[in-house]
Design an enzyme around this catalytic site. Structure first.
Site, PDB file in Angstrom:
ATOM      1  N   LYS A  92     -17.304  16.910   0.667  1.00 27.61           N
ATOM      2  CA  LYS A  92     -15.889  16.811   0.291  1.00 27.61           C
ATOM      3  C   LYS A  92     -15.638  15.386  -0.178  1.00 27.61           C
ATOM      4  CE  LYS A  92     -14.030  15.441   4.780  1.00 27.61           C
ATOM      5  NZ  LYS A  92     -13.139  15.765   5.894  1.00 27.61           N
ATOM      6  N   ASP A 151       0.855  -1.177   0.000  1.00 24.26           N
ATOM      7  CA  ASP A 151       0.000   0.000   0.000  1.00 24.26           C
ATOM      8  C   ASP A 151       0.896   1.235   0.000  1.00 24.26           C
ATOM      9  OD1 ASP A 151      -2.303   1.598   0.273  1.00 24.26           O
ATOM     10  OD2 ASP A 151      -2.020   1.688   2.436  1.00 24.26           O
ATOM     11  N   ASN A 158      -8.472  -1.227   4.591  1.00 24.88           N
ATOM     12  CA  ASN A 158      -8.628  -1.510   3.163  1.00 24.88           C
ATOM     13  C   ASN A 158      -7.541  -2.428   2.628  1.00 24.88           C
ATOM     14  OD1 ASN A 158      -6.714   0.488   3.598  1.00 24.88           O
ATOM     15  ND2 ASN A 158      -7.019   1.398   1.593  1.00 24.88           N
TER      16      ASN A 158
END
Length: 1417
Positions: free
Chosen positions: A749, A432, A1000
């Site tokens: 946002k 990642d 994730n």
């Protein structure tokens, strides 16, 4: 009669006017009934237990649910023995040896005494059982402590809450919890002492996140009296079945009037969490015991089979084949030997009937006898030895000081104990980006508002010069010793002037005081996540600061009658922009002072001062609202001047002027500093940025959020709805009611790729449309610029006043009350709301690289490891970070593939294969290591990955990646990450490692052969799912290159040695069968054979497997290419196994036949002949082990000598006391006689030398003439330190010269790409392509070619992917009116710029130029 009944039945139905459903209708009714039944089965219904107190348990509908008592033990006193034996027999080796032991009980085939044959397997199983019993006992003690904790349960009889054990809690009970109490079960929150109905939780025990989280009382229970009455609760709770999803929970509460109120995970208190900053909460138990989400997630340690174990299982079957072959020879030999007798041999014994078995049957019996005799050819102790060795390896891993992080006070965690050796064989690493390669400390860098870019150069300079210091250490020390902050707290805390908290707002602030656990008092870490100095202190841009003050003054003039109209003015957009930064989040406001209880205990005088203080501040508040030019937006806690300029106010000395009583009270009782507890670092960075411009978030409750403006005015917005962020929408929104205009406004946002598609299109007003398109174009340029600088980008938008809010709210309420398809309905309502947005601006947040990342990646690549980065960030951001961390080099040719069409992905023709337009060779390279061309990088996005997986293009994709040294997968989802890892692992048959730090990354971590979690700032979800956990990416270097190499080489050589040892020893018994008529007898006492494997030769391999170092750590780190030996399985593969087998056969021949020839034609006994052979074999095997050892310490010497001496001591004692141990032949006094015979000593010297001479000669020849890097490195380790360092430097210089020569070698055309040929484009073709593309929209670049090639000029050729001629950390930027990308960027896809044109600032930063060719497809 039956027919009459039917007629009467139909007549009665007709009389009543009823109709009988037809067959089809009845079928549909049955289907609907089944569906309804399935829906009911999916529901989980909970009612209160109070009405059923004192009644039989069967009447309580909650009695079907599990109690709260937990049991993690596997055994009980009664079930331990049978269950443990049953589990151990699942191992093939154990089952094999038990079967052999049982076979030995049959007199026809037994080779030893039956009871003696059970000893080896019994010892092994007893040791394993004791280990299992000890582990289970520890689990039992832990369960007992947890089950006997106390909590308060409401009792109807006592009319109060009574203390009970956790194990007595049941579903439907009402539980009362107080501050700092641990939650005993999953509880639905019904009451909180907080006036706003909020309960604060610390979930560190569950997911490792230290920031507090809010949980809210179920709607309808918010406005209650000071005490909750459980007996008045008559509602029915319907929710989903127990599951292990910590983040999702849905259900509804059915009231007596049949109305429903929906709830979700925001109202659920999970077991194991801790109540913080809330005096009292009350809830009803929903899930208990093993049905709680925490227990359902507690799956225990993960089991994976290592590569060596898989290889070892294959070799075990080879050993079984060798065993059967030897037994077959024994059976045939026995039959042939029996056939030589003309009659019945005199030693044959008939059966009970007086019959003699046939020769064939006797041969079969002998086959079984030989299996029993040669059973130890299968290394029974190998499995236990491997487990012990891995425990030792893990111990040294834990105690490596280089893998310890002082900042977090954490060392490496080994959660999977059985795959340590796989660390030395990794070929692919999937990483990642955010939090793994970077710090995950988000720092606000730049922003753009309505197309105007604000560079924040002062902030950039601060970030370049400021060192990371923890400013909270001093405060925590004072808290620890109970110091009360006084005048000493008057200080200036940074270059950015801190905000002064207006005491007039104290009565309105709904902040809480953070309670710290005692265990954290000594910690040097900041108690609040994402609150380091570098993250909090933002230096504002002076130009923007002036505009902010002017815009904030205009904001106060708004009234309900003066509603804001849709406009694109900079002033109103600036206030909306910073209001959105402060409001559109889930940040909690806390303070860093001592707990409230301690403040109360200071006495009444402080209470009175506090009351006086509030009165004074209330009057000050009214003045601040009426004043048009407020005196004090200065926010320091010290005395400051009333007049304030644009720059930071200067702090005046303590005697200057006449301070007011308010300032005196500020000095005596300073208000605690606000802390923002965010669930993500991005949110914290934006709130700190808004605070730097004096838009200070001061309070957040479930219903309101309060922001203080630069002039001190408090705006309290009604918080109507919060639509949280999710990976599908990639945005979050808040719906608020403006306190001045009473408008309902949506602030949103999210990712620019999403927000830009949701913006409104004012087609009715051409002027507004032109202005809006200009703003969007400028903002997009700024976003591209930010991304190229490696900044994380977010777009900020607003929805104009909502007229359809009431209608939308009704739909939202219905969706929340739905149980079956709640997620889909909530998603649909959110997407319906977040449309027709007005763009306010965008932000650029910097996430810095972790220390040591470039060096680690460079070392791993030199070690032959392919590194892929799988991230959800933008392409430009990922490419820039890849260059910064040296994943992409300056000379690399970068291919960028973006497409949404399958037809453009793969073209097949008769002459060539093309994948995404890139011609591929007809034959793939032979190996991954040889195929990786050092100057090709591939960048691919998530949409293209979808095309690859859906279009069956995985094979071609992998074929393309073989030619790439680096692969970046951008905009990829968690599912895509795991699919990529599985694709590479399964198709290429390589060893993979995945590393990440967030939730994730969990699926990717679990999909790889080895998963590594980084215990960073995103909680512990990745760590909890990993095999190993580290704190920094740089630790991966030593973990793989040093410990990985050691663990693999030690264990691999130990396994080979075990096979050699057992085969060598067993063959001695096999050779003896040729001289005893294949009768299955032995020349070695069976007790000696048992002790030989269990005691005499078991300890040296263990020490070897734990402590041996073939190469020093310094050399392994200096020469990463040595790691390739593990990737190629050099120490343990098919060839090494069979070489060890041949060596074992040769040594057994020497160890048997030299003594045989010595004692031939003598009259010695069987054991007198076998004892020298046994002793010689022991010496040979121990010396063989000594030749394998590369490290010699006191422990190594001691173990070898102790094993040798133990053999003689045990043999002397055993032979002295064993008179009738093995009748009729007994080993009595055999060893004593041998020690007095000179021949024995001669044999013990000559035979091992002859047996080991070929191996010694081979090792000597290999060390002299061998060119293996491992052997060269071992020679370097023997040199003095100075010579060793010089030799390593010369080694690296030669390697660099070789790689440089390969790069500058002449090549025709595009041959520098190795196997990969790229079509050449002429300048005219490129110009034509540019003209064609310039007339089409920007998004039509998908699938088309854009190629920028290096010119003959030494200047770099600018390209699409990641090219930047300036340092990413540079603060100098062109003005907002200039073209942002300049000549180094791209105006539109498919459009080119002149590579000879200079870019602003390039001359001063020439060292950062990238000479890069790029290709965008």
């Amino acid at each position: 009669m039956e027919q009459l009944k039917k007629n009467l039945f139909y007549r009665e139905i007709k009389c009543h006017g009823l109709t009988i459903p037809g067959t089809q209708e009845r079928t549909e009714m049955k289907k609907e009934g089944r569906k309804k039944k399935k829906k009911e089965e999916r529901k989980y219904i909970v009612v209160s237990n109070l009405p059923f107190e004192g009644r039989p348990q069967k009447e309580n509908p909650n009695q079907q649910y599990k109690r709260n008592q937990i049991k993690t033990t596997k055994y009980t006193l009664l079930s331990f023995l049978p269950k443990n034996i049953f589990e151990q027999l699942h191992r093939f080796a154990n089952l094999y040896f038990v079967a052999i032991a049982v076979l030995n009980f049959f007199p026809v085939v037994n080779a030893f005494q039956p009871a003696v044959g059970l000893i080896p397997i019994c010892i092994i199983m007893v040791v394993t059982a004791l280990k299992d019993a000890w582990e289970d006992l520890r689990r039992y003690k832990s369960d007992k402590i947890i089950n006997n904790q106390h909590c308060f349960i409401y009792n109807r009889k006592e009319q109060d809450y009574v203390q009970k054990h956790w194990k007595d809690v049941r579903v439907g009970d009402f539980v009362q919890l107080q501050c700092n109490e641990i939650i005993p079960a999953d509880i639905l929150l019904l009451f909180s002492s907080d006036p706003s109905g909020v309960c604060h939780l610390e979930t560190a025990n569950l997911d490792g996140e230290t920031n507090l989280k809010q949980r809210r009382v179920v709607k309808g229970f918010l406005h209650q009296e000071s005490r909750f009455e459980p007996e008045l609760f008559q509602n029915k709770i319907v929710c989903e079945k127990p599951n292990n999803n910590l983040s999702k929970f849905k259900g509804y509460m059915e009231h007596p009037d049949q109305t429903r109120t929906g709830f979700n995970s925001e109202s659920l208190l999970l077991r194991g969490c801790t109540i913080r900053n809330t005096e009292v909460v009350v809830g009803i138990v929903i899930y208990a015991g093993h049905e709680t989400k925490a227990m359902l997630n507690n799956s225990g340690p993960r089991y994976k089979r290592s590569k060596i174990e898989r290889r070892m299982n294959i070799d075990i079957f080879f050993c079984v084949g060798i065993l059967f072959f030897m037994c077959l020879i024994g059976a045939i030999g026995h039959g042939l030997w029996k056939g030589k007798f003309s009659g019945l041999p005199p030693f044959d014994v008939p059966d009970a009937n007086g019959n003699f078995p046939s020769i064939a049957l006797q041969g079969f019996y002998m086959f079984l006898t030989m299996i029993i005799l040669l059973q130890i050819l299968i290394p029974i102790s190998l499995y236990v030895s491997i487990e012990l060795v891995k425990l030792g390896q893990v111990f040294f891993l834990h105690n490596d000081i280089d893998l310890y992080d002082e900042e977090t006070d954490l060392s490496i965690q080994c959660r999977a104990l059985n795959i340590t050796e796989d660390l030395g064989q990794i070929q692919y690493i999937f990483s990642d980006k955010t939090g793994t390669l970077t710090e995950n400390k988000m720092v606000f860098r730049r922003c753009t508002i309505m197309g105007n870019e604000f560079s924040h150069q002062e902030n950039a300079k601060r970030l370049e010069t400021q060192k990371e210091l923890d400013s909270d250490d001093e405060d925590w020390t004072k808290c620890q010793y109970g110091a009360f902050p006084g005048l000493s707290t008057l200080r200036h805390t940074g270059s950015a002037k801190p905000l002064r908290r207006s005491q007039s707002a104290r009565a309105h602030f709904q902040y809480h005081t953070r309670h710290r656990s005692m265990g954290r008092c000594n910690s040097t870490q900041s108690p609040v996540a994402f609150s380091s100095t570098i993250e909090k202190d933002v230096t504002p841009d002076q130009g923007l600061l002036t505009k902010v003050k002017d815009a904030a003054l205009k904001l106060e003039t708004l009234t309900p009658h003066k509603v804001t109209k849709p406009s694109f003015t900079t002033g109103s957009s600036i206030t909306d922009f910073f209001l959105a930064l402060a409001i559109c989040n889930s940040v909690m406001v806390s303070t860093t002072t001592e707990p409230r209880q301690r403040i109360r205990s200071l006495g009444t005088s402080l209470e009175k001062i506090h009351q006086l203080f509030q009165r004074l501040k209330l009057s000050s508040l009214s003045q601040s609202f009426s004043s048009s030019a407020p005196c004090g937006d200065s926010t320091d806690v010290g005395y400051q001047s009333c007049s304030r300029e644009d720059g930071p106010a200067k702090q005046e000395p303590l005697g200057a002027g006449r301070p007011s009583l308010e300032d005196v009270l500020d000095a005596v009782i300073p208000e605690p500093e606000f802390c923002y507890e965010a669930e993500s670092p991005d949110e914290a960075a934006l709130v700190h940025a808004a605070r730097a411009y004096n838009f200070t978030l001061v309070s957040r409750t479930p219903e309101q959020v309060t922001v203080r403006l630069p002039q001190g005015t408090l705006l309290t917005f009604d918080l109507l709805y919060t639509l949280g962020f999710d990976s599908v929408r990639k945005r979050m929104s808040v719906i608020v009611r403006h306190p001045l205009t009473a408008e309902i406004i949506v602030y949103t946002k999210g990712a620019d790729s999403v927000i830009m598609d949701l913006l409104e299109d004012p087609a009715k007003d051409p002027v507004a449309e032109k202005k809006l398109r200009k703003i969007r174009a400028k903002t997009q340029k700024h976003l591209d610029w930010y991304a190229r600088d490696g900044l994380r980008t977010l777009c900020i938008a607003k929805k104009l006043p909502m007229t359809e809010y009431v209608k939308w709210a009704n739909f939202r309420h219905e969706a929340e009350a739905s149980l079956d398809n709640q997620d889909e309905l909530l998603m649909e309502t959110a997407q319906h709301l977040e449309t027709q947005l007005t763009l306010l601006g965008a932000t650029g947040i910097e996430d810095r690289l972790q220390e040591g990342v470039p060096d680690t990646i460079t070392a791993l690549r030199e070690a032959g490891v392919q590194i892929w980065v799988l991230t959800g960030d933008k392409q430009e951001t990922a490419v820039n970070i890849a260059h910064s961390c040296k994943l992409l080099e300056q000379r690399d040719m970068v291919y960028t593939i973006n497409t949404e069409k399958v037809k453009r992905c793969y073209d097949m023709s008769k002459t060539e294969h093309k994948f995404f337009g890139i011609p591929l060779p007809c034959q793939a390279p032979s190996s991954t290591m040889e195929a990786a061309v050092p100057d090709i990088g591939l960048v691919i996005d998530g949409k293209t990955l979808n095309i690859i997986f859906q279009g069956n293009l995985e094979k071609k994709f992998l074929e393309l990646t073989k030619y790439c040294r680096s692969v970046l997968c951008c905009r990829s989802t968690p599912l895509q990450k795991s699919m990529v890892v599985k694709l590479v692992r399964d198709k290429l048959k390589v060893m993979t490692l995945a590393i990440g730090d967030g939730a994730n990354d969990v699926s990717m971590i679990q999909a790889a052969d080895i998963g590594i979690g980084i215990s960073g700032q995103e909680g512990m979800q990745a760590v909890m799912s990993s095999d190993f956990a580290i704190t920094r990416f740089k630790h991966l270097k030593k973990l793989l290159l040093v410990h990985g190499h050691w663990c693999y080489s030690r264990l691999a050589r130990m396994v080979v040695y075990y096979f050699y040892k057992n085969v060598s020893y067993v063959n001695l018994l096999f050779w003896y069968q040729f001289f005893c008529g294949f009768s299955g007898t032995t020349m070695i006492d069976y007790w000696q054979m048992i002790f030989f494997n269990l005691f005499f030769t078991s300890l040296p391999p263990l020490v070897f497997g734990i402590l041996d170092k073939d190469i020093s750590a310094e050399t392994l780190l200096a020469l990463p290419e040595l790691y390739r030996s593990g990737q190629n399985s050099k120490f343990y593969k098919m060839s090494t196994f069979w070489i060890a087998m041949m060596d074992a056969f040769y040594q057994s021949l020497i160890c048997f036949f030299i003594p045989y020839l010595t004692y031939k034609d003598s009259d010695i006994g069987v054991f007198t002949f076998g004892t020298p052979i046994n002793t010689i074999s022991l010496i040979t095997i121990l010396l063989h082990q000594a030749m394998e050892m590369k490290t010699w310490t006191f422990i190594h010497w001691s173990v070898l000598v102790a094993s040798f001496l133990l053999y003689f001591v045990v043999s002397l004692v055993y032979n002295a006391i064993c008179v009738t141990c093995n009748s009729p032949t007994n080993p009595y006094w055999i060893m004593e006689k041998q020690l007095s015979d000179p021949t024995f000593y001669l044999l013990c010297f000559v035979t091992p030398v002859a047996a080991l001479l070929p191996r010694y000669f081979f090792l000597a020849l290999q060390g002299t003439l061998g060119q293996s890097p491992i052997l060269e490195a071992q020679k370097l380790d023997k040199l003095p330190k100075e010579k060793k360092d010089l030799a390593i430097q010369e080694w690296r210089r030669q390697k660099e010269r070789l790689s440089t020569a390969c790069r500058v070698a002449p090549f025709p055309g595009n041959a520098r790409l190795g196997h990969l040929q790229v079509p050449h484009f002429t300048e005219q073709e490129l110009r034509d392509s540019s003209i064609k593309e310039s007339s089409s929209p920007m998004k039509r670049h998908v699938g088309d070619w854009v190629l920028n090639r290096d010119k003959s000029s030494p200047l770099p050729c600018p390209g699409y992917v990641g090219h930047n001629q300036r340092s990413p950390s540079s603060s100098a930027r062109p003005s907002p009116d200039e073209h942002l990308l300049g000549p180094s960027g791209y105006k539109a896809f498919g459009m080119f710029t002149d590579s000879q044109t200079g870019s602003p600032g390039a001359s001063s930063r020439g060292s950062h130029k990238r000479s890069q060719s790029s290709l965008t497809i």
